[in-house]
Design a protein around this motif. Structure first.
Motif, mmCIF file in Angstrom:
data_model
loop_
_atom_site.group_PDB
_atom_site.id
_atom_site.type_symbol
_atom_site.label_atom_id
_atom_site.label_comp_id
_atom_site.label_asym_id
_atom_site.label_seq_id
_atom_site.Cartn_x
_atom_site.Cartn_y
_atom_site.Cartn_z
ATOM 1 N N TRP A 169 0.726 -1.101 -0.066
ATOM 2 C CA TRP A 169 0.088 -0.019 -0.005
ATOM 3 C C TRP A 169 1.055 1.142 -0.132
ATOM 4 N N MET A 170 2.015 1.099 0.840
ATOM 5 C CA MET A 170 2.767 2.472 1.008
ATOM 6 C C MET A 170 3.665 2.789 -0.315
ATOM 7 N N VAL A 171 3.609 1.939 -1.173
ATOM 8 C CA VAL A 171 4.388 2.344 -2.521
ATOM 9 C C VAL A 171 3.500 2.560 -3.477
ATOM 10 N N TYR A 186 4.070 6.148 8.545
ATOM 11 C CA TYR A 186 4.571 4.992 7.996
ATOM 12 C C TYR A 186 6.126 4.982 7.622
ATOM 13 N N ASP A 187 6.281 6.104 6.766
ATOM 14 C CA ASP A 187 7.862 6.491 6.209
ATOM 15 C C ASP A 187 8.750 6.448 7.584
ATOM 16 N N PRO A 225 -7.963 4.488 -2.867
ATOM 17 C CA PRO A 225 -8.450 3.298 -3.726
ATOM 18 C C PRO A 225 -7.411 2.258 -3.332
ATOM 19 N N GLY A 226 -8.070 0.889 -3.422
ATOM 20 C CA GLY A 226 -6.885 -0.209 -2.968
ATOM 21 C C GLY A 226 -6.779 -0.350 -1.691
ATOM 22 N N LEU A 227 -7.578 0.335 -0.699
ATOM 23 C CA LEU A 227 -7.525 -0.180 0.836
ATOM 24 C C LEU A 227 -8.694 -0.838 1.078
ATOM 25 N N PRO A 228 -8.826 -1.728 1.961
ATOM 26 C CA PRO A 228 -9.996 -2.144 2.437
ATOM 27 C C PRO A 228 -10.940 -1.230 3.286
ATOM 28 N N ALA A 229 -12.226 -1.083 2.627
ATOM 29 C CA ALA A 229 -13.160 -0.246 3.044
ATOM 30 C C ALA A 229 -13.519 -0.517 4.449
#
Length: 520
Positions: A169-171, A186-187, A225-229
């Motif tokens: 997710w973090m990339v 996170y970074d 987008p792409g993260l669990p709702a």
């Protein structure tokens, strides 16, 4: 204007016009001479290069480092970057939730790198108790109560517990753009996981600070987008502000926040103000409490006692130097050995000897009591005070006054005094009008040498001065070796250096540095 320089033949006659004189190797003579001069300059530079390097490394660079340390305050903004930025927008005495959130994240990172103790030491110079506050917070920061966010996210979707999913997710640029606080947290977590813990972020579950930041992003309406709702409404949302104050009540004190606001810049004048018994606050510059004002008195004592020691060295050293310069060479050389004898003995030994001599049960008091000059119950107190410092330092520095004066006096021709007497002057007039003015350069050289050595002494005042006979140099040594307040030590040293340069300038204006000689 035309070049009037002309080439000449070996016999000195001017060369015919248009003729170029050549060196033995066939190059023009002028070019050869210039090349030779350049070689000589390079050779001369190489000869002095070691001395220049020595001065640069052991004199110029340490002074530059001292000047930098006296204003350096990078540890605060570098350790608490988020807090400093958030605090600038919150004027409340005890700031609100956003500042505490920033402080929480900064301290999680600082604790991982063990920088929070250094920050506490720095802030403790300005506010007592700051060091223990930061140390206590560092111990409690891992169990402060923010794990509730991680538990709720994992319960909502197990994917939030998967380190590999987090790394993916973090990339993702779209996710990073939609979750700014999560990305920053996170970074920071990934960086200290690699650097401080030597672990792989793709194999470790993110820290609690990351989940708390994710909740704030989602609660603000982010829809990456792409993260669990996940619906975060109705979740348990403990206040980080309340959690931190509960863990360490000191964060509820307006004083610590005032200190952070005042010393949040990378450079500060706080050390110099502290060296002058002043302090920096949000309201400006103010004097320190009377019980904390020590440095102005120490500076005054240092200069007054150094001047007194210099004066005593002149009074005691002048007759000795005069005697040495007028005695026959054999006798003068024998007496010169006595002058140089202290240099062959350790400074620590000489100072310790004075402790034995000057104490109330020491040799000097015993002699005075034996001679009936002092009662046994009224022995003189000559140690652990200014008297002991003056006596011991005068003895130690006296040779530094005698040698320059002797060197100058030795170069004064005796015929001048005989000429003055032959013209009708008595011994005193001949000395005062003829001899003494010629000896002034030696007095000047010895005075500068003794005074500069005196203001920088700390071993002798430390051993025989007690609390009332120490110099500012003793306080500088204390901050360097004991309190580790190098910034204040650098500020004190810089002020001392500037004061010496000012006195040196005044001396030059009154006496003239050109009149100072170390020899006839």
């Amino acid at each position: 204007m035309a070049d009037m320089t002309v080439d000449r033949l070996p016999d000195g006659r001017a060369a015919p016009e248009g003729t170029t004189m050549l060196a033995a190797d066939g190059t023009p003579l002028r070019v050869s001479l210039q090349r030779s001069l350049r070689r000589q300059k390079r050779r001369a530079f190489l000869l002095v290069a070691p001395l220049l390097a020595f001065i640069l490394v052991f004199f110029a660079l340490p002074i530059a480092d001292m000047l930098f340390r006296s204003v350096d305050n990078h540890i605060v903004p570098e350790t608490l970057p988020r807090t400093v930025e958030a605090l600038a927008e919150d004027p409340d005495p005890v700031p609100g939730e956003p500042v505490f959130v920033a402080l929480y994240e900064d301290l999680v990172v600082a604790e991982a790198y063990k920088r929070h103790t250094q920050l506490g030491t720095r802030l403790n110079y300005e506010m007592g108790g700051a060091s223990s506050l930061l140390r206590g917070t560092g111990r409690a920061i891992g169990r402060i109560g923010t794990d509730v966010y991680a538990d709720q996210f994992v319960a909502a979707d197990p994917a939030f517990a998967d380190p590999a999913r987090w790394a993916a997710w973090m990339v993702d640029p779209a996710i990073r753009a939609a979750l700014p606080e999560t990305t920053d947290a996170y970074d920071a977590w990934a960086r200290f996981t690699i650097e401080a813990d030597n672990d792989d972020p793709a194999e470790e579950q993110p820290g609690d600070m990351v989940y708390a930041a994710l909740w704030r992003d989602l609660a603000a309406g982010a829809q990456p987008p792409g993260l669990p709702a996940v619906d975060v409404s109705g979740w348990e949302t403990p206040s980080i502000r309340e959690l931190m104050i509960e863990a360490e009540s000191g964060w509820g004190d307006p004083g610590i926040w005032s200190t952070l606001r005042t010393f949040s810049a990378p450079y500060t004048a706080g050390y110099y103000l502290a060296a002058l018994d002043l302090r920096l606050s949000e309201d400006g510059i103010a004097p320190r409490p009377a019980s904390e004002r020590i440095y102005n008195a120490l500076f005054l004592r240092t200069f007054v006692m150094s001047l007194l020691i210099t004066g005593l060295c002149i009074l005691l050293g002048y007759p000795v130097a005069f005697l040495l310069s007028t005695l026959p060479a054999r006798t003068a050389n024998l007496l010169m050995i006595l002058v140089l004898l202290p240099f062959w003995t350790s400074l620590l030994v000489r100072t310790s000897a004075w402790k034995v001599l000057l104490q109330q049960q020491g040799v000097i008091n015993d002699i005075l009591v034996w001679a009936g000059l002092v009662a046994d119950n009224a022995r003189l107190v000559m140690i652990n005070n200014q008297t002991g410092t003056i006596i011991a330092m005068t003895h130690i520095l006296l040779p530094f006054m005698i040698l320059p004066m002797y060197s100058v006096m030795k170069g004064i021709p005796p015929a001048y005094m005989r000429a003055a007497r032959s013209l009708g002057a008595n011994d005193w007039t001949a000395f005062w009008r003829v001899y003494f003015p010629q000896s002034i350069p030696g007095i000047g050289a010895g005075s500068i040498l003794v005074f500069i050595l005196a203001i920088g002494y700390y071993i002798t005042p430390e051993l025989v001065g007690g609390t009332r006979g120490v110099f500012i140099s003793n306080r500088i040594a204390y901050h360097i070796s004991s309190s580790l307040n190098w910034g204040l030590a650098a500020a004190l040293g810089t002020i001392l250096l500037v004061a010496v340069l000012i006195l040196y300038w005044i001396y030059d204006r009154l006496v003239g540095i050109d009149n100072v000689k170390l020899g006839g």
